[in-house]
Design a protein around this motif. Structure first.
Motif, PDB file in Angstrom:
ATOM      1  N   PHE A 169       0.839  -1.210   0.000  1.00 32.73           N
ATOM      2  CA  PHE A 169       0.000   0.000   0.000  1.00 32.73           C
ATOM      3  C   PHE A 169       0.871   1.258   0.000  1.00 32.73           C
ATOM      4  CE2 PHE A 169      -2.150   3.408   2.315  1.00 32.73           C
ATOM      5  CZ  PHE A 169      -3.315   3.534   1.563  1.00 32.73           C
ATOM      6  N   ILE A 170       1.911   1.280   0.847  1.00 28.92           N
ATOM      7  CA  ILE A 170       2.785   2.459   0.918  1.00 28.92           C
ATOM      8  C   ILE A 170       3.557   2.630  -0.385  1.00 28.92           C
ATOM      9  CG2 ILE A 170       4.751   3.492   2.116  1.00 28.92           C
ATOM     10  CD1 ILE A 170       3.773   2.115   4.654  1.00 28.92           C
ATOM     11  N   ALA A 171       3.968   1.517  -1.006  1.00 30.64           N
ATOM     12  CA  ALA A 171       4.663   1.597  -2.299  1.00 30.64           C
ATOM     13  C   ALA A 171       3.757   2.214  -3.357  1.00 30.64           C
ATOM     14  CB  ALA A 171       5.114   0.203  -2.737  1.00 30.64           C
ATOM     15  N   MET A 172       2.472   1.890  -3.337  1.00 32.64           N
ATOM     16  CA  MET A 172       1.536   2.482  -4.289  1.00 32.64           C
ATOM     17  C   MET A 172       1.330   3.960  -4.006  1.00 32.64           C
ATOM     18  SD  MET A 172      -1.423  -0.418  -4.918  1.00 32.64           S
ATOM     19  CE  MET A 172      -1.865  -0.607  -3.195  1.00 32.64           C
ATOM     20  N   LEU A 173       1.450   4.351  -2.737  1.00 33.95           N
ATOM     21  CA  LEU A 173       1.218   5.741  -2.348  1.00 33.95           C
ATOM     22  C   LEU A 173       2.402   6.636  -2.715  1.00 33.95           C
ATOM     23  CD1 LEU A 173      -0.858   7.541  -0.844  1.00 33.95           C
ATOM     24  CD2 LEU A 173       0.421   7.074   1.257  1.00 33.95           C
ATOM     25  N   VAL A 174       3.641   6.116  -2.551  1.00 36.55           N
ATOM     26  CA  VAL A 174       4.847   6.922  -2.806  1.00 36.55           C
ATOM     27  C   VAL A 174       5.825   6.118  -3.656  1.00 36.55           C
ATOM     28  CG1 VAL A 174       6.592   8.400  -1.750  1.00 36.55           C
ATOM     29  CG2 VAL A 174       4.517   7.865  -0.486  1.00 36.55           C
ATOM     30  N   PRO A 175       5.584   5.968  -4.944  1.00 37.35           N
ATOM     31  CA  PRO A 175       6.410   5.093  -5.786  1.00 37.35           C
ATOM     32  C   PRO A 175       7.641   5.781  -6.380  1.00 37.35           C
ATOM     33  CG  PRO A 175       4.580   5.903  -7.062  1.00 37.35           C
ATOM     34  CD  PRO A 175       4.449   6.521  -5.697  1.00 37.35           C
ATOM     35  N   PHE A 176       8.474   6.376  -5.520  1.00 38.58           N
ATOM     36  CA  PHE A 176       9.657   7.093  -6.006  1.00 38.58           C
ATOM     37  C   PHE A 176      10.892   6.238  -5.744  1.00 38.58           C
ATOM     38  CE2 PHE A 176       6.889  10.703  -4.366  1.00 38.58           C
ATOM     39  CZ  PHE A 176       6.207  10.815  -5.569  1.00 38.58           C
ATOM     40  N   PHE A 177      11.376   5.585  -6.763  1.00 31.27           N
ATOM     41  CA  PHE A 177      12.425   4.568  -6.626  1.00 31.27           C
ATOM     42  C   PHE A 177      13.713   5.125  -6.038  1.00 31.27           C
ATOM     43  CE2 PHE A 177      16.003   2.240  -8.703  1.00 31.27           C
ATOM     44  CZ  PHE A 177      15.846   1.044  -8.029  1.00 31.27           C
ATOM     45  N   ASN A 178      14.355   6.063  -6.723  1.00 30.44           N
ATOM     46  CA  ASN A 178      15.652   6.560  -6.268  1.00 30.44           C
ATOM     47  C   ASN A 178      15.578   7.245  -4.911  1.00 30.44           C
ATOM     48  OD1 ASN A 178      15.970   6.492  -9.405  1.00 30.44           O
ATOM     49  ND2 ASN A 178      18.046   6.581  -8.601  1.00 30.44           N
ATOM     50  N   GLU A 179      14.505   7.989  -4.670  1.00 30.84           N
ATOM     51  CA  GLU A 179      14.378   8.702  -3.411  1.00 30.84           C
ATOM     52  C   GLU A 179      14.193   7.738  -2.238  1.00 30.84           C
ATOM     53  OE1 GLU A 179      12.850   9.403  -6.188  1.00 30.84           O
ATOM     54  OE2 GLU A 179      13.540  11.421  -6.710  1.00 30.84           O
TER      55      GLU A 179
END
Length: 494
Positions: A410-420
């Motif tokens: 769920f959190i990955a879907m909310l903030v999917p910013f790889f490098n950050e």
């Protein structure tokens, strides 16, 4: 008494083969079967993962001079501090001293007090953050495969665009099933497969970068980093800091080192040692084996990191993508890029389990301590698989582990910013778990005198790494804040 029995059953499932045999270690746990090669596989699986694909971007922010030097320095520091931590696996005698089964146990035995809770919070929060990063990376690789198939069928670039969210859900479902494997000893085969896959897609990335350099006819990049006129000085500083976090993340595995070391088979018993006194050879302790595994994995990973980071930068220069294989870094040959992405998916499926197993064990043990009469701990459903021994599905594992996987997805879907995400995770795991605690427990266990030459050297190293972590964390947080200004969460049309 019931609570102690339940905890012992839970700990047994993480400590050994769990096959019900009568062969036990000196502490009553099932005999461990891990070797130098399984430990090395666990480390390589944990290290050569999502981090390797961001290294070309990291080198692009640092330039040809600082980029390789930073990678080499991180590898040396991590190797050294990992060996310090490995020496603290047993308290006292390296062959017969009390075993510390987890990282927190090592800190508890040598430092105690509030540092135990601080270590636990940092370790398990970072393990959870790594699970989020792995979910983002795998979804990007799945999306890359989708685009490749769509384009091969005649679709346009716009019509083949899609969102990573459905692939994150699919990855989460897969991990829910795999998370029912009880512990580290039972996933050795998964680590070996994952390690092979990581070396495979890293090699493909290096090969594609070399071919692109040959096609360009020149090496791109500059000695000091980006020369883009559109980038402000403050943005460049933030990106340099974030690059430090990405490099730190790519080398860190100390947060699961003790759990990996606890799978290595124990030294021979006292009877065997006495019988072999005439050989003038002392049996190797777990620390000796772990140090060799540290060396093997460090040499392998550093070599691949140098190739991936430097060749990727040479191929793309200032335009180096954040993820070498999934962010449109290479377009052709499509079939080879597809193979690399399949390797990433297989590797991260296994790597996810390597990192979250200690988190699973901690949460389940905490639940049993908090609610000793929990019926889920003893509730098991036998699952019969044709040709294999019946698998006992523990309901406590089903509920706890499934919940943790769902939360990370769920959190990955909310903030999917790889490098950050990699940068933030690297910043907050590098100094405390890879430098500070290993040096402090080593100083305490070996009784290194304060203000002695070795003590001063360790403190200087720790302080320098702290400053790097602070800078890396600031840069990565700034990157997340910048991306959140334009990002729409749960956008299925992305």
């Amino acid at each position: 008494m019931q609570m102690q029995q339940q905890i012992q059953v839970l700990e047994t499932s993480y400590g050994g083969a769990g096959d019900g045999s009568d062969h036990f270690d000196d502490d009553g746990r099932p005999k461990r079967t891990g070797t130098l090669w399984t430990a090395s596989a666990h480390i390589i699986t944990a290290v050569i993962g999502s981090g390797v694909l961001s290294l070309a971007w990291a080198v692009a922010q640092l330039g040809w001079i600082a980029g390789p030097i930073v990678m080499l320095m991180f590898s040396l520091v991590i190797y050294y501090t990992s060996c310090l931590l490995a020496d603290c696996y047993r308290s006292g005698d390296p062959l017969t001293g009390k075993r510390n089964y987890t990282y927190m146990d090592v800190v508890r035995s040598n430092l105690g007090g509030s540092k135990v809770q601080i270590c636990g919070i940092i370790q398990y929060v970072n393990l959870f953050a790594i699970a989020i990063g792995f979910t983002i990376l795998t979804s990007k690789s799945m999306l890359s495969l989708h685009r490749s198939e769509c384009l091969s069928k005649g679709g346009s670039t716009r019509s083949c665009e899609s969102s990573t969210i459905p692939y994150m859900v699919l990855f989460g479902v897969i991990e829910i099933f795999l998370s029912q494997i009880p512990g580290f000893d039972q996933i050795w085969w998964l680590s070996i497969v994952a390690a092979v896959m990581s070396l495979t897609y890293s090699s493909i990335g290096v090969g594609l970068a070399i071919s692109k350099v040959a096609a360009n006819g020149t090496w791109k990049g500059s000695l000091t980093g980006p020369t883009l006129s559109s980038m402000s000085e403050i943005d460049r500083v933030w990106r340099v800091f974030q690059a430090l976090g990405d490099v730190a993340f790519s080398f860190c595995y100390a947060l699961i080192l003790i759990e990996i070391q606890d799978t290595i088979r124990s030294p021979p018993s006292e009877a065997v040692k006495k019988a072999n006194l005439d050989t003038d050879e002392s049996p190797p302790s777990e620390a000796v084996t772990m140090k060799k595994a540290n060396l093997i994995s460090t040499v392998v990973t550093t070599g691949f990191y140098m190739l991936c980071g430097c060749m990727g930068y040479a191929a793309f220069g200032d335009q180096t993508p954040g993820n070498l294989l999934t962010d449109s870094g290479f377009g052709k040959p499509i079939w080879l890029v597809d193979i690399a992405n399949i390797g990433i998916i297989i590797h991260i499926v296994g790597g996810y389990q390597v990192f979250v197993q200690p988190l699973f064990a901690f949460v389940e043990k905490w639940i049993l301590t908090k609610w000793p009469r929990n019926k889920l701990a003893s509730m098991e459903i036998p699952i019969r698989i044709p040709g294999l021994k019946a698998f006992k599905l523990n309901m406590l594992r089903v509920v706890c582990r499934s919940s943790l996987v769902v939360m990370s997805t769920f959190i990955a879907m909310l903030v999917p910013f790889f490098n950050e995400i990699l940068g933030i995770t690297g910043a907050f795991v590098f100094w405390p778990l890879s430098v500070y605690f290993p040096t402090e427990v080593y100083i305490a266990q070996k009784k290194i005198p304060r203000w002695g030459l070795k003590w001063i050297g360790l403190q200087i190293m720790s302080l320098a790494c702290l400053m790097i972590s602070i800078a890396a964390g600031a840069g990565s947080v700034a990157g997340v804040v910048k991306n959140l200004k334009t990002y729409k969460p749960f956008n299925l049309k992305a």
